[in-house]
Design a protein around this motif. Structure first.
Motif, PDB file in Angstrom:
ATOM      1  N   THR A  98       0.837  -1.204   0.000  1.00 24.45           N
ATOM      2  CA  THR A  98       0.000   0.000   0.000  1.00 24.45           C
ATOM      3  C   THR A  98       0.874   1.257   0.000  1.00 24.45           C
ATOM      4  OG1 THR A  98      -1.612  -1.253   1.252  1.00 24.45           O
ATOM      5  CG2 THR A  98      -1.940   1.116   1.171  1.00 24.45           C
ATOM      6  N   SER A  99       1.899   1.252   0.839  1.00 18.64           N
ATOM      7  CA  SER A  99       2.772   2.434   0.924  1.00 18.64           C
ATOM      8  C   SER A  99       3.355   2.798  -0.445  1.00 18.64           C
ATOM      9  CB  SER A  99       3.919   2.183   1.908  1.00 18.64           C
ATOM     10  OG  SER A  99       3.425   1.866   3.181  1.00 18.64           O
ATOM     11  N   ILE A 100       3.888   1.802  -1.134  1.00 18.15           N
ATOM     12  CA  ILE A 100       4.514   2.062  -2.435  1.00 18.15           C
ATOM     13  C   ILE A 100       3.476   2.504  -3.458  1.00 18.15           C
ATOM     14  CG2 ILE A 100       5.698   0.892  -4.360  1.00 18.15           C
ATOM     15  CD1 ILE A 100       7.354  -0.532  -2.154  1.00 18.15           C
ATOM     16  N   THR A 128       1.463   5.946   7.431  1.00 12.99           N
ATOM     17  CA  THR A 128       2.237   5.688   6.207  1.00 12.99           C
ATOM     18  C   THR A 128       1.750   6.554   5.050  1.00 12.99           C
ATOM     19  OG1 THR A 128       3.452   3.921   5.101  1.00 12.99           O
ATOM     20  CG2 THR A 128       1.065   3.753   4.996  1.00 12.99           C
ATOM     21  N   ASP A 129       0.461   6.852   5.015  1.00 16.27           N
ATOM     22  CA  ASP A 129      -0.074   7.676   3.933  1.00 16.27           C
ATOM     23  C   ASP A 129       0.587   9.061   3.968  1.00 16.27           C
ATOM     24  OD1 ASP A 129      -1.917   5.522   4.699  1.00 16.27           O
ATOM     25  OD2 ASP A 129      -3.218   6.297   3.129  1.00 16.27           O
ATOM     26  N   ILE A 130       0.665   9.613   5.159  1.00 17.73           N
ATOM     27  CA  ILE A 130       1.285  10.934   5.320  1.00 17.73           C
ATOM     28  C   ILE A 130       2.799  10.847   5.068  1.00 17.73           C
ATOM     29  CG2 ILE A 130       1.751  12.811   6.964  1.00 17.73           C
ATOM     30  CD1 ILE A 130      -0.962  12.107   8.296  1.00 17.73           C
ATOM     31  N   TRP A 193      -8.271   7.460  -2.712  1.00 17.57           N
ATOM     32  CA  TRP A 193      -8.862   6.833  -1.527  1.00 17.57           C
ATOM     33  C   TRP A 193      -8.032   5.645  -1.074  1.00 17.57           C
ATOM     34  CZ3 TRP A 193     -12.493   9.075   1.235  1.00 17.57           C
ATOM     35  CH2 TRP A 193     -13.316  10.031   0.625  1.00 17.57           C
ATOM     36  N   ASP A 194      -7.747   5.571   0.211  1.00 20.32           N
ATOM     37  CA  ASP A 194      -7.119   4.384   0.785  1.00 20.32           C
ATOM     38  C   ASP A 194      -8.244   3.497   1.327  1.00 20.32           C
ATOM     39  OD1 ASP A 194      -5.824   2.483   2.371  1.00 20.32           O
ATOM     40  OD2 ASP A 194      -4.192   3.852   2.900  1.00 20.32           O
ATOM     41  N   LEU A 195      -8.346   2.300   0.750  1.00 21.84           N
ATOM     42  CA  LEU A 195      -9.449   1.390   1.092  1.00 21.84           C
ATOM     43  C   LEU A 195      -8.998   0.253   2.012  1.00 21.84           C
ATOM     44  CD1 LEU A 195     -10.998   1.035  -2.508  1.00 21.84           C
ATOM     45  CD2 LEU A 195     -11.675   2.630  -0.683  1.00 21.84           C
ATOM     46  N   SER A 196      -7.875   0.457   2.711  1.00 21.02           N
ATOM     47  CA  SER A 196      -7.331  -0.641   3.523  1.00 21.02           C
ATOM     48  C   SER A 196      -8.328  -1.198   4.533  1.00 21.02           C
ATOM     49  CB  SER A 196      -6.070  -0.174   4.258  1.00 21.02           C
ATOM     50  OG  SER A 196      -5.038   0.040   3.325  1.00 21.02           O
ATOM     51  N   HIS A 197      -9.209  -0.338   5.069  1.00 13.55           N
ATOM     52  CA  HIS A 197     -10.202  -0.817   6.040  1.00 13.55           C
ATOM     53  C   HIS A 197     -11.596  -0.878   5.440  1.00 13.55           C
ATOM     54  CE1 HIS A 197      -7.729  -1.124   9.644  1.00 13.55           C
ATOM     55  NE2 HIS A 197      -7.033  -0.126   9.140  1.00 13.55           N
ATOM     56  N   SER A 198     -11.674  -0.853   4.097  1.00 12.92           N
ATOM     57  CA  SER A 198     -12.981  -0.852   3.437  1.00 12.92           C
ATOM     58  C   SER A 198     -13.193  -2.100   2.581  1.00 12.92           C
ATOM     59  CB  SER A 198     -13.116   0.375   2.530  1.00 12.92           C
ATOM     60  OG  SER A 198     -12.765   1.552   3.207  1.00 12.92           O
ATOM     61  N   GLY A 216      -3.771  -6.083   1.251  1.00 10.94           N
ATOM     62  CA  GLY A 216      -4.287  -7.440   1.028  1.00 10.94           C
ATOM     63  C   GLY A 216      -4.340  -8.322   2.255  1.00 10.94           C
ATOM     64  N   TYR A 217      -3.751  -7.879   3.360  1.00 16.10           N
ATOM     65  CA  TYR A 217      -3.620  -8.812   4.492  1.00 16.10           C
ATOM     66  C   TYR A 217      -4.632  -8.592   5.595  1.00 16.10           C
ATOM     67  CZ  TYR A 217      -0.693  -4.791   5.767  1.00 16.10           C
ATOM     68  OH  TYR A 217      -0.219  -3.529   5.989  1.00 16.10           O
ATOM     69  N   LYS A 218      -5.452  -7.536   5.477  1.00 15.25           N
ATOM     70  CA  LYS A 218      -6.448  -7.266   6.527  1.00 15.25           C
ATOM     71  C   LYS A 218      -7.735  -8.015   6.184  1.00 15.25           C
ATOM     72  CE  LYS A 218      -4.208  -2.936   7.677  1.00 15.25           C
ATOM     73  NZ  LYS A 218      -4.026  -1.558   7.256  1.00 15.25           N
ATOM     74  N   PHE A 219      -8.768  -7.263   5.786  1.00 10.94           N
ATOM     75  CA  PHE A 219     -10.068  -7.897   5.508  1.00 10.94           C
ATOM     76  C   PHE A 219     -10.021  -8.844   4.296  1.00 10.94           C
ATOM     77  CE2 PHE A 219     -11.261  -4.166   8.004  1.00 10.94           C
ATOM     78  CZ  PHE A 219     -12.231  -4.683   8.857  1.00 10.94           C
TER      79      PHE A 219
HETATM   80  C1  LIG Z   1      -2.765  -1.107   7.023  1.00 12.20           C
HETATM   81  C2  LIG Z   1      -2.752   0.189   6.311  1.00 12.20           C
HETATM   82  C3  LIG Z   1      -1.720   0.495   5.428  1.00 12.20           C
HETATM   83  C4  LIG Z   1      -0.577  -0.472   5.279  1.00 12.20           C
HETATM   84  O1  LIG Z   1       0.440  -0.081   4.462  1.00 12.20           O
HETATM   85  P1  LIG Z   1       1.611  -1.133   4.162  1.00 12.20           P
HETATM   86  O2  LIG Z   1       2.365  -0.513   3.068  1.00 12.20           O
HETATM   87  O3  LIG Z   1       0.968  -2.437   3.807  1.00 12.20           O
HETATM   88  O4  LIG Z   1       2.411  -1.321   5.394  1.00 12.20           O
HETATM   89  C5  LIG Z   1      -1.783   1.696   4.746  1.00 12.20           C
HETATM   90  N1  LIG Z   1      -2.813   2.556   4.939  1.00 12.20           N
HETATM   91  C6  LIG Z   1      -3.827   2.276   5.808  1.00 12.20           C
HETATM   92  C7  LIG Z   1      -4.941   3.235   5.980  1.00 12.20           C
HETATM   93  C8  LIG Z   1      -3.809   1.092   6.519  1.00 12.20           C
HETATM   94  O5  LIG Z   1      -4.788   0.826   7.372  1.00 12.20           O
END
Ligand SMILES: *Cc1c(COP(=O)(O)O)cnc(C)c1O
Length: 407
Positions: A98-100, A128-130, A193-198, A216-219
């Motif tokens: 996600t970061s990359i 990480t987004d910031i 949009w960051d959909l990590s929790h969506s 890919g590793y959460k939901f």
């Molecule tokens: C978990 C999460 C990430 C994770 O980023 P990685 O590059 O996989 O470490 C990024 N953004 C949000 C909002 C997250 O919840």
């Protein structure tokens, strides 16, 4: 409230998603409320891992790039994720972390908005987004990362990209995606949009959104460090470019040309070789979410969260746990967060009693709701153990205040 454990067993007996529980490895006695941080292992993913390692790699070796279609995995997996987020199969690709992916899309977004040098995000966004935006600003030297508490009124005409996480990782508060996207577009800005929790937690409709990322590793249950994904709206794909211009994003990777030429479509967002074993597991895991259907998953999660919150109100009254997640269904994602001064100690004590939430500094205990791996009886039992821990004072044990490296 006069609910009893039998009422929860009856809900399980009538739950159309209950058969999915047996398709995951659910350690005996463990009440796992952390599928929002690391999803459980599906049996299908375990089998797929063995198949990929033993047959495809062990026997097939280099032939497997074509015979086992390893080379198509980023697009194939992206197509499955697209189904969960209301996107076209040609708009999503599984790749990198996600970061990359945030870095690639922010850089691509800035290119599409010449003359604008501001990335606007929320002060409470996931770090990480910031941080990735700050890294990009540092590299370019002329980009400003602007943090706002309330993003919509802060979208001005110098903003190139508005970047937000759809479901807040601490509170689970949900942004109105359509409203923010149209407010950004009204000022000529793009939205990421960051959909990590969506994705995998609730039905997502990207609507007019420009870009999205997610993990890919959460939901999605892809396993620790599973590949992430990114979305580029079809209308941008021709003009979109990204700076990590590796050979597998090239128009003809095996022509080994001297200079970079981007592939047509979403493939230009790829950089290098996919992590095949990890991506195979994610590929297998996604089938369960697609089969179950996001609407049924969402309905069960809402019901489980309502019951959990009601039980905490009724049975843990003196503990003083303060729910910081909205109670309104339309305003929340798929976890419940409680703030408590001794949140860290309580989390540790719960884990010792085989209830697994997680803790987010400074004082938040998060319980994730993943309906394919969580029964109604699990909800009843978890709150029961929480009430016991509070009343016994078990959490006061000094060893629970020692911080671990990963919370
Ligand atoms: C978990 C999460 C990430 C994770 O980023 P990685 O590059 O996989 O470490 C990024 N953004 C949000 C909002 C997250 O919840």
């Amino acid at each position: 409230m006069n609910l009893r454990r039998d009422d929860f067993a009856a809900l399980d007996a009538n739950d159309p998603l209950a058969p999915f529980l047996a398709r995951f490895h659910r350690p005996k006695d463990l009440l796992y409320f952390d599928g929002n941080s690391l999803g459980m292992l599906p049996e299908a993913a375990r089998r797929r891992a063995i198949e990929t390692v033993e047959r495809e790699w062990g026997q097939g070796l280099i032939e497997s790039w074509t015979a086992a279609r390893w080379i198509d995995l980023p697009e194939k997996v992206g197509g499955k994720i697209a189904k969960l987020i209301g996107a076209g199969a040609d708009e999503v690709i599984a790749t990198d972390s996600t970061s990359i992916n945030i870095f690639k899309l922010l850089a691509g977004g800035l290119k599409l908005r010449p003359g604008r040098r501001v990335i606007l995000t929320e002060a409470g966004n996931f770090p990480t987004d910031i941080y990735m935006a700050e890294g990009l600003a540092h590299l370019t030297g002329d980009v400003e990362v602007r943090l706002a508490d309330d993003v919509v009124p802060a979208i001005t005409e110098d903003v190139a990209v508005v970047m937000l996480t759809h479901v807040d990782y601490r509170s689970a508060a949900l942004h109105d995606m359509a409203a923010v996207t149209s407010a950004a577009h009204a000022q000529g800005a793009l939205v990421l949009w960051d959909l990590s929790h969506s994705a995998g937690a609730l039905p997502v409709d990207l609507g007019e959104a420009d870009f999205a990322v997610g993990c890919g590793y959460k939901f999605l249950n892809g396993g620790p460090g599973a590949p992430a994904y990114l979305y580029v709206a079809r209308r941008w794909q021709k003009a979109f470019s990204q700076p990590l211009s590796g050979w597998l994003g090239h128009a003809a990777p095996f022509a080994f040309e001297l200079h970079y030429r981007p592939a047509a479509g979403i493939k230009r967002a790829i950089s290098g070789t996919p992590s095949v074993i990890a991506m195979s597991l994610l590929d297998a895991s996604l089938d369960l979410l697609i089969e179950a259907g996001m609407h049924r998953i969402r309905d069960k999660a809402q019901k489980q969260m309502d019951l959990f919150a009601e039980l905490v109100d009724a049975r843990c009254t003196e503990a003083g746990l303060k729910l910081i997640t909205p109670r309104d269904h339309a305003d929340r994602g798929s976890h419940l967060s409680f703030s408590h001064l001794q949140g860290y100690e309580l989390t540790q004590a719960l884990r010792e009693r085989k209830v697994v939430p997680d803790f987010r500094a400074p004082d938040v205990i998060r319980f994730g709701f993943t309906p394919l791996t969580l029964s109604y009886v699990d909800v009843w039992d978890a709150v029961g153990r929480l009430a016991e821990i509070w009343h016994d004072g078990l959490w006061r044990d000094p060893r629970y205040s020692v911080k671990a490296a990963v919370t």
